[in-house]
Write an enzyme that holds these catalytic residues in place. Structure first.
Site, PDB file in Angstrom:
ATOM      1  N   GLN A 189     -21.907   8.218  -6.607  1.00 41.01           N
ATOM      2  CA  GLN A 189     -22.630   9.217  -5.813  1.00 41.01           C
ATOM      3  C   GLN A 189     -23.868   8.724  -5.076  1.00 41.01           C
ATOM      4  O   GLN A 189     -24.065   9.035  -3.895  1.00 41.01           O
ATOM      5  CB  GLN A 189     -23.035  10.391  -6.724  1.00 41.01           C
ATOM      6  N   GLU A 225     -26.757   9.543 -13.191  1.00 46.24           N
ATOM      7  CA  GLU A 225     -27.641  10.663 -12.855  1.00 46.24           C
ATOM      8  C   GLU A 225     -28.592  11.103 -13.976  1.00 46.24           C
ATOM      9  O   GLU A 225     -29.808  11.081 -13.829  1.00 46.24           O
ATOM     10  CB  GLU A 225     -26.758  11.851 -12.428  1.00 46.24           C
ATOM     11  N   ASP A 228     -29.121  10.855  -8.351  1.00 42.15           N
ATOM     12  CA  ASP A 228     -28.145  10.211  -7.461  1.00 42.15           C
ATOM     13  C   ASP A 228     -28.409  10.549  -5.993  1.00 42.15           C
ATOM     14  O   ASP A 228     -28.787   9.695  -5.193  1.00 42.15           O
ATOM     15  CB  ASP A 228     -26.729  10.668  -7.830  1.00 42.15           C
ATOM     16  N   GLY A 245     -46.919  25.189  -8.485  1.00 41.17           N
ATOM     17  CA  GLY A 245     -48.105  25.151  -7.635  1.00 41.17           C
ATOM     18  C   GLY A 245     -49.172  26.137  -8.063  1.00 41.17           C
ATOM     19  O   GLY A 245     -49.199  26.582  -9.215  1.00 41.17           O
ATOM     20  N   GLY A 246     -50.031  26.492  -7.153  1.00 40.69           N
ATOM     21  CA  GLY A 246     -51.180  27.338  -7.452  1.00 40.69           C
ATOM     22  C   GLY A 246     -50.906  28.824  -7.362  1.00 40.69           C
ATOM     23  O   GLY A 246     -51.814  29.629  -7.567  1.00 40.69           O
TER      24      GLY A 246
HETATM   25  N1  COA Z   1     -13.385  -6.399  -5.101  1.00 42.16           N
HETATM   26  C1  COA Z   1     -13.512  -7.031  -6.293  1.00 42.16           C
HETATM   27  N2  COA Z   1     -14.399  -6.656  -7.228  1.00 42.16           N
HETATM   28  C2  COA Z   1     -15.175  -5.558  -6.975  1.00 42.16           C
HETATM   29  C3  COA Z   1     -15.079  -4.856  -5.752  1.00 42.16           C
HETATM   30  C4  COA Z   1     -14.132  -5.324  -4.796  1.00 42.16           C
HETATM   31  N3  COA Z   1     -13.963  -4.715  -3.619  1.00 42.16           N
HETATM   32  N4  COA Z   1     -15.965  -3.855  -5.791  1.00 42.16           N
HETATM   33  C5  COA Z   1     -16.585  -3.918  -6.977  1.00 42.16           C
HETATM   34  N5  COA Z   1     -16.127  -4.942  -7.699  1.00 42.16           N
HETATM   35  C6  COA Z   1     -16.517  -5.363  -9.032  1.00 42.16           C
HETATM   36  C7  COA Z   1     -17.971  -5.763  -9.137  1.00 42.16           C
HETATM   37  O1  COA Z   1     -18.182  -7.041  -8.613  1.00 42.16           O
HETATM   38  C8  COA Z   1     -18.188  -5.684 -10.649  1.00 42.16           C
HETATM   39  O2  COA Z   1     -17.695  -6.858 -11.241  1.00 42.16           O
HETATM   40  P1  COA Z   1     -18.504  -7.700 -12.379  1.00 42.16           P
HETATM   41  O3  COA Z   1     -18.868  -6.698 -13.438  1.00 42.16           O
HETATM   42  O4  COA Z   1     -17.480  -8.697 -12.824  1.00 42.16           O
HETATM   43  O5  COA Z   1     -19.672  -8.306 -11.752  1.00 42.16           O
HETATM   44  C9  COA Z   1     -17.233  -4.556 -11.067  1.00 42.16           C
HETATM   45  O6  COA Z   1     -16.415  -4.285  -9.929  1.00 42.16           O
HETATM   46  C10 COA Z   1     -17.850  -3.263 -11.532  1.00 42.16           C
HETATM   47  O7  COA Z   1     -19.020  -2.917 -10.845  1.00 42.16           O
HETATM   48  P2  COA Z   1     -20.127  -2.005 -11.574  1.00 42.16           P
HETATM   49  O8  COA Z   1     -21.152  -1.652 -10.606  1.00 42.16           O
HETATM   50  O9  COA Z   1     -20.572  -2.728 -12.819  1.00 42.16           O
HETATM   51  O10 COA Z   1     -19.271  -0.692 -11.954  1.00 42.16           O
HETATM   52  P3  COA Z   1     -19.263   0.180 -13.294  1.00 42.16           P
HETATM   53  O11 COA Z   1     -18.232   1.208 -13.035  1.00 42.16           O
HETATM   54  O12 COA Z   1     -19.092  -0.627 -14.523  1.00 42.16           O
HETATM   55  O13 COA Z   1     -20.720   0.861 -13.351  1.00 42.16           O
HETATM   56  C11 COA Z   1     -22.531   2.204 -12.491  1.00 42.16           C
HETATM   57  C12 COA Z   1     -21.013   1.986 -12.567  1.00 42.16           C
HETATM   58  C13 COA Z   1     -22.783   3.346 -11.550  1.00 42.16           C
HETATM   59  C14 COA Z   1     -23.072   2.571 -13.896  1.00 42.16           C
HETATM   60  C15 COA Z   1     -23.224   0.924 -11.990  1.00 42.16           C
HETATM   61  O14 COA Z   1     -22.615   0.522 -10.791  1.00 42.16           O
HETATM   62  C16 COA Z   1     -24.713   1.068 -11.769  1.00 42.16           C
HETATM   63  O15 COA Z   1     -25.501   1.099 -12.699  1.00 42.16           O
HETATM   64  N6  COA Z   1     -25.135   1.135 -10.481  1.00 42.16           N
HETATM   65  C17 COA Z   1     -26.533   1.194 -10.106  1.00 42.16           C
HETATM   66  C18 COA Z   1     -27.128   2.539 -10.329  1.00 42.16           C
HETATM   67  C19 COA Z   1     -26.377   3.640  -9.656  1.00 42.16           C
HETATM   68  O16 COA Z   1     -26.176   3.655  -8.470  1.00 42.16           O
HETATM   69  N7  COA Z   1     -26.028   4.640 -10.483  1.00 42.16           N
HETATM   70  C20 COA Z   1     -25.549   5.902 -10.006  1.00 42.16           C
HETATM   71  C21 COA Z   1     -24.165   5.927  -9.632  1.00 42.16           C
HETATM   72  S1  COA Z   1     -23.849   7.519  -8.972  1.00 42.16           S
END
Ligand code: COA
Length: 415
Positions: free
Chosen positions: A17, A139, A168, A247-248
């Site tokens: 998001q 979030e 988010d 607020g106030g």
């Molecule tokens: N091709 C190949 N690999 C891809 C890719 C693509 N097109 N797109 C993503 N990936 C890989 C990434 O390189 C990563 O690999 P790695 O762990 O080996 O380095 C993997 O996919 C997963 O990415 P990640 O961001 O760790 O996803 P997740 O599902 O495990 O975590 C979140 C999700 C949201 C918790 C995390 O991305 C995060 O903390 N983001 C920052 C904060 C944020 O925006 N949070 C709110 C989300 S609404």
């Protein structure tokens, strides 16, 4: 008519998001947003909270309007080359992967700069530098760590998270502002830069008034506009304020006619000081306008519970819309508690493009929230979200790849 961000190309490496809300805004302002997704899977939200089998969820469609979708396996060596070509062609790379994911993919800030020194690299992360910088964040973690949860809810209950996605979507908004600001600075410097919006920081920015109250509490030991005053106790930290206004001008949520059956038959009522006499007239307590116990804001503070109980006796005789109509005539600030159903059906929101009906080839018609920011010279037309990889060939052709090369990359699993 042209659009404000015409000619700006965004390499949209976002998911879930926070990042997608940012790039959707940029797309609505006219940027060409190219969303890079993993072949076969795509943004995880395509399949989350689905209401129709095998069709992109509303979660995905409502966050990814006006974008193009290309599939690239950015861990495949040939896929990496395609991503490099995109980096060279785009102005901004936006990402919200877990900390370090982009580096692990081989796309460090230094490498991106080598490829395109003008590129702006914009990131959402859960936390800025510090003890939690490596944490994955969603979030509600941000709402809790940014001060929203500890100050939301009622004093005799646990912390509460808000329905508003301030962690988010709120951080997505912050990031969008950072990106257009960096684009503006690039006009004079000719250089790109990194833009970071941490979700904890974004939530805290939206909770600014609570840090104000923390310092007031430490100085005076009491906050007279909070419902805990004068009979409750104050601790060391800003307490939850129930429905008190931040607020106030004291306010509270009051029952309206029908509250027994309708969970949203309520109104937010503000006892704004300049219209106090009018409030007294409307609720039939004319004597309060001149009684020294009620006539000034300071005198009213210890009596807010009693005052709102009296006003509620009046609001309970009216529906929230009847109360609104009467109170608005006297310039008394108030607001109905609107359900999502009422908002979805509100004609004026449809008219302004804040609620939009969109047609999708697989799901049919659905409602979405349009651009909440209206530019007079850059109107927004909301178009549907892309299917997974819908624009892979089109974008690859723009990068100079021939049809044969595109087929070979497909066979190699790079796109
Ligand atoms: N091709 C190949 N690999 C891809 C890719 C693509 N097109 N797109 C993503 N990936 C890989 C990434 O390189 C990563 O690999 P790695 O762990 O080996 O380095 C993997 O996919 C997963 O990415 P990640 O961001 O760790 O996803 P997740 O599902 O495990 O975590 C979140 C999700 C949201 C918790 C995390 O991305 C995060 O903390 N983001 C920052 C904060 C944020 O925006 N949070 C709110 C989300 S609404």
């Amino acid at each position: 008519m042209g659009k404000a961000l015409d000619g700006v190309r965004i390499l949209d490496f976002t998911h879930v998001q926070s990042g997608p809300t940012c790039t959707q805004l940029l797309a609505w302002f006219g940027a060409d947003v190219i969303k890079v997704e993993r072949a076969g899977a795509g943004d995880i939200t395509r399949e989350q909270l689905r209401d129709i089998p095998d069709v992109d969820s509303l979660y995905f469609t409502m966050l990814n309007h006006n974008k193009r979708s290309v599939t690239i396996d950015t861990k495949n060596p040939e896929g990496k080359l395609v991503l490099e070509a995109l980096i060279q062609k785009c102005d901004v790379l936006v990402e919200n992967f877990a900390p370090g994911a982009l580096d692990r993919m081989g796309f460090t800030w230094e490498r991106i700069q080598e490829l395109n020194p003008k590129m702006i690299v914009a990131s959402v992360k859960g936390f800025g530098p510090g003890p939690y910088e490596d944490c994955k964040v969603y979030e509600n973690v941000a709402q809790c760590a940014g001060g929203a949860a500890s100050t939301t809810g009622f004093d005799d209950g646990p912390p509460v998270v808000s329905g508003a996605q301030i962690g988010d979507s709120g951080t997505g908004l912050h990031l969008a502002l950072g990106i257009v600001t960096a684009l503006f600075q690039r006009v004079s410097t000719g250089r790109g830069q990194r833009v970071l919006a941490a979700m904890q920081d974004g939530v805290l920015n939206l909770c600014r008034v609570k840090l104000r109250d923390q310092q007031r509490l430490e100085r005076t030991g009491v906050m007279k506009e909070y419902p805990q005053y004068p009979n409750g106790t104050f601790g060391e930290a800003v307490p939850r304020a129930g429905n008190a206004s931040g607020g106030g001008q004291p306010g509270w949520i009051l029952k309206c006619k029908g509250w027994e059956a309708d969970p949203n038959a309520y109104i937010y009522f503000i006892t704004q000081a300049p219209v106090w006499a009018k409030i007294c007239n409307v609720i039939g307590k004319e004597e309060w306008a001149t009684d020294p116990e009620y006539a000034t804001p300071a005198a009213r503070l210890p009596r807010l519970k009693e005052i709102f109980a009296e006003i509620e006796r009046w609001t309970m005789t009216k529906t929230k819309f009847e109360a609104m109509e009467i109170l608005n005539k006297y310039d008394i600030p108030c607001g109905p508690i609107l359900s999502m159903k009422e908002i979805a059906e509100e004609p004026s929101l449809r008219k302004t493009g804040t609620i939009v009906e969109v047609d999708h080839p697989l799901r049919g018609k659905y409602l979405t929230v349009g651009n909440p920011i209206k530019l007079s010279d850059s109107p927004t037309e909301v178009t549907r979200s892309p299917l997974l990889g819908e624009h892979t060939e089109e974008v690859m052709a723009e990068l100079g790849y021939s049809l044969d090369q595109i087929s070979a990359l497909r066979v190699a699993g790079a796109i």
